[in-house]
Design a protein around this motif. Structure first.
Motif, mmCIF file in Angstrom:
data_model
loop_
_atom_site.group_PDB
_atom_site.id
_atom_site.type_symbol
_atom_site.label_atom_id
_atom_site.label_comp_id
_atom_site.label_asym_id
_atom_site.label_seq_id
_atom_site.Cartn_x
_atom_site.Cartn_y
_atom_site.Cartn_z
ATOM 1 N N MET A 128 47.262 22.032 46.725
ATOM 2 C CA MET A 128 46.002 22.641 46.993
ATOM 3 C C MET A 128 45.130 21.966 47.564
ATOM 4 S SD MET A 128 43.382 22.733 43.467
ATOM 5 C CE MET A 128 44.538 23.244 42.148
ATOM 6 N N SER A 129 44.348 22.574 48.560
ATOM 7 C CA SER A 129 43.542 22.109 49.170
ATOM 8 C C SER A 129 42.340 21.307 48.669
ATOM 9 C CB SER A 129 43.055 23.172 50.442
ATOM 10 O OG SER A 129 42.284 24.011 49.909
ATOM 11 N N GLN A 130 41.608 20.504 49.569
ATOM 12 C CA GLN A 130 40.436 19.787 49.085
ATOM 13 C C GLN A 130 39.569 21.088 48.771
ATOM 14 O OE1 GLN A 130 38.925 17.111 52.041
ATOM 15 N NE2 GLN A 130 37.766 16.032 50.385
ATOM 16 N N SER A 131 39.202 22.000 49.609
ATOM 17 C CA SER A 131 37.891 22.860 49.468
ATOM 18 C C SER A 131 38.343 23.523 48.245
ATOM 19 C CB SER A 131 37.925 23.900 50.682
ATOM 20 O OG SER A 131 39.206 24.536 50.985
ATOM 21 N N ILE A 132 39.714 24.095 48.072
ATOM 22 C CA ILE A 132 40.254 24.686 46.648
ATOM 23 C C ILE A 132 39.859 23.624 45.573
ATOM 24 C CG2 ILE A 132 41.868 25.825 45.429
ATOM 25 C CD1 ILE A 132 43.042 26.779 47.850
ATOM 26 N N GLY A 133 40.122 22.525 45.598
ATOM 27 C CA GLY A 133 39.974 21.649 44.389
ATOM 28 C C GLY A 133 38.427 21.379 44.157
ATOM 29 N N VAL A 134 37.597 21.351 45.424
ATOM 30 C CA VAL A 134 36.284 21.218 44.957
ATOM 31 C C VAL A 134 35.578 22.581 44.441
ATOM 32 C CG1 VAL A 134 33.994 20.849 46.210
ATOM 33 C CG2 VAL A 134 35.904 19.602 46.837
ATOM 34 N N HIS A 135 36.170 23.713 44.933
ATOM 35 C CA HIS A 135 35.609 25.055 44.525
ATOM 36 C C HIS A 135 36.165 25.167 42.841
ATOM 37 C CE1 HIS A 135 34.809 29.395 44.796
ATOM 38 N NE2 HIS A 135 36.021 29.722 44.150
ATOM 39 N N LEU A 136 37.100 24.639 42.637
ATOM 40 C CA LEU A 136 37.735 24.713 41.285
ATOM 41 C C LEU A 136 36.953 23.822 40.306
ATOM 42 C CD1 LEU A 136 39.623 26.244 39.321
ATOM 43 C CD2 LEU A 136 41.277 24.161 39.853
ATOM 44 N N PHE A 137 36.729 22.804 40.615
ATOM 45 C CA PHE A 137 35.879 21.764 39.806
ATOM 46 C C PHE A 137 34.577 22.191 39.629
ATOM 47 C CE2 PHE A 137 33.112 18.086 39.475
ATOM 48 C CZ PHE A 137 33.365 17.803 38.407
ATOM 49 N N ALA A 138 33.686 22.784 40.629
ATOM 50 C CA ALA A 138 32.549 23.263 40.680
ATOM 51 C C ALA A 138 32.451 24.608 39.952
ATOM 52 C CB ALA A 138 31.750 23.369 42.068
ATOM 53 N N ALA A 139 33.258 25.425 39.891
ATOM 54 C CA ALA A 139 33.328 26.642 39.143
ATOM 55 C C ALA A 139 33.714 26.332 37.763
ATOM 56 C CB ALA A 139 34.417 27.442 39.764
ATOM 57 N N ILE A 140 34.550 25.328 37.196
ATOM 58 C CA ILE A 140 34.632 24.950 35.844
ATOM 59 C C ILE A 140 33.487 24.146 35.336
ATOM 60 C CG2 ILE A 140 36.042 23.642 34.333
ATOM 61 C CD1 ILE A 140 38.571 24.404 36.141
ATOM 62 N N ALA A 141 32.745 23.478 36.261
ATOM 63 C CA ALA A 141 31.771 22.844 35.692
ATOM 64 C C ALA A 141 30.385 23.603 35.352
ATOM 65 C CB ALA A 141 31.281 21.552 36.660
ATOM 66 N N ALA A 142 30.327 24.681 36.443
ATOM 67 C CA ALA A 142 29.328 25.525 36.327
ATOM 68 C C ALA A 142 29.545 26.607 35.094
ATOM 69 C CB ALA A 142 29.238 26.524 37.643
ATOM 70 N N LEU A 143 30.515 27.078 34.731
ATOM 71 C CA LEU A 143 30.994 27.788 33.779
ATOM 72 C C LEU A 143 30.421 26.917 32.267
ATOM 73 C CD1 LEU A 143 32.104 30.227 32.530
ATOM 74 C CD2 LEU A 143 34.325 29.046 32.453
ATOM 75 N N LEU A 144 30.895 25.608 32.342
ATOM 76 C CA LEU A 144 30.811 25.091 30.903
ATOM 77 C C LEU A 144 29.232 24.698 31.014
ATOM 78 C CD1 LEU A 144 33.777 22.414 31.077
ATOM 79 C CD2 LEU A 144 33.469 24.594 29.688
ATOM 80 N N LEU A 145 28.644 24.165 32.045
ATOM 81 C CA LEU A 145 27.037 23.958 32.086
ATOM 82 C C LEU A 145 26.429 25.526 31.705
ATOM 83 C CD1 LEU A 145 24.918 21.965 32.182
ATOM 84 C CD2 LEU A 145 25.022 22.065 34.669
ATOM 85 N N GLY A 146 26.607 26.201 32.317
ATOM 86 C CA GLY A 146 25.900 27.751 32.136
ATOM 87 C C GLY A 146 26.101 28.240 30.738
ATOM 88 N N ILE A 147 27.206 27.840 30.068
ATOM 89 C CA ILE A 147 27.274 28.325 28.665
ATOM 90 C C ILE A 147 26.095 27.593 27.911
ATOM 91 C CG2 ILE A 147 28.574 28.100 26.512
ATOM 92 C CD1 ILE A 147 31.069 28.610 28.360
ATOM 93 N N LEU A 148 26.112 26.075 28.187
ATOM 94 C CA LEU A 148 25.042 25.373 27.665
ATOM 95 C C LEU A 148 23.562 25.692 27.914
ATOM 96 C CD1 LEU A 148 26.561 21.659 28.237
ATOM 97 C CD2 LEU A 148 26.247 22.983 25.703
ATOM 98 N N VAL A 149 23.367 26.267 28.939
ATOM 99 C CA VAL A 149 22.064 26.623 29.294
ATOM 100 C C VAL A 149 21.691 27.596 28.797
ATOM 101 C CG1 VAL A 149 20.547 27.284 31.368
ATOM 102 C CG2 VAL A 149 22.034 25.579 31.749
ATOM 103 N N LEU A 150 22.613 28.789 28.749
ATOM 104 C CA LEU A 150 22.391 30.020 28.025
ATOM 105 C C LEU A 150 22.178 29.741 26.653
ATOM 106 C CD1 LEU A 150 24.684 32.328 29.951
ATOM 107 C CD2 LEU A 150 22.456 32.214 30.147
ATOM 108 N N LEU A 151 22.747 28.801 25.745
ATOM 109 C CA LEU A 151 22.615 28.802 24.508
ATOM 110 C C LEU A 151 21.518 27.828 23.873
ATOM 111 C CD1 LEU A 151 26.539 28.254 23.270
ATOM 112 C CD2 LEU A 151 25.117 29.944 23.124
ATOM 113 N N ARG A 152 20.967 27.129 25.020
ATOM 114 C CA ARG A 152 19.878 26.229 24.389
ATOM 115 C C ARG A 152 18.523 26.871 24.528
ATOM 116 N NH1 ARG A 152 21.515 20.876 23.534
ATOM 117 N NH2 ARG A 152 19.491 20.324 23.694
ATOM 118 N N GLU A 153 17.526 26.184 24.013
ATOM 119 C CA GLU A 153 16.164 26.840 24.287
ATOM 120 C C GLU A 153 15.676 26.793 25.502
ATOM 121 O OE1 GLU A 153 11.617 25.527 22.319
ATOM 122 O OE2 GLU A 153 13.480 24.357 21.981
#
Length: 123
Positions: free
Chosen positions: A1-26
């Motif tokens: 896996m290339s470095q750019s794919i690794g950064v992309h994947l990490f950021a996407a998973i983090a954004a997915l999880l954080l996005g869920i929290l942002v949408l669920l909270r006040e």
């Protein structure tokens, strides 16, 4: 896996999880604004790193990169909307961007793509 794919994947998973929290909270609280800012940064990283991932089109930019450009535009418009006090427009842009993230994530699960191949290689 290339470095750019690794950064992309990490950021996407983090954004997915954080996005869920942002949408669920006040909404409108200090915590919402702080988490939202981190989410926007993660989404910019996801969109920008995608331009270095060119496996779908023999090294050239593909139609998927149009979605990355649309994501950047949507984030900018969402930020601009909330700064002008247009809460409903901000909400639509951010939920739309989050929905796009989810759709792109589902698209990576199609057979022949990197994620399913990686999971199969583990067994």
């Amino acid at each position: 896996m290339s470095q750019s794919i690794g950064v992309h994947l990490f950021a996407a998973i983090a954004a997915l999880l954080l996005g869920i929290l942002v949408l669920l909270r006040e909404k409108g609280t200090y915590r919402h604004k702080l988490m939202g800012r981190f989410w926007v940064v993660l989404m910019f990283v996801v969109a920008m790193t995608s331009f270095w991932i060119r496996d779908l089109n023999d090294g050239a930019v593909s139609w998927i990169h149009l979605l990355s450009g649309f994501t950047v535009l949507s984030l900018i418009l969402g930020i601009r909307a909330i700064r002008k006090g247009y809460v409903e427009a901000h909400k639509r842009f951010m939920i739309g961007t989050f929905t796009g993230l989810c759709g792109a994530g589902l698209g990576t699960l199609f057979p022949g793509r990197m994620i399913p191949n990686f999971v199969v290689s583990l067994f």
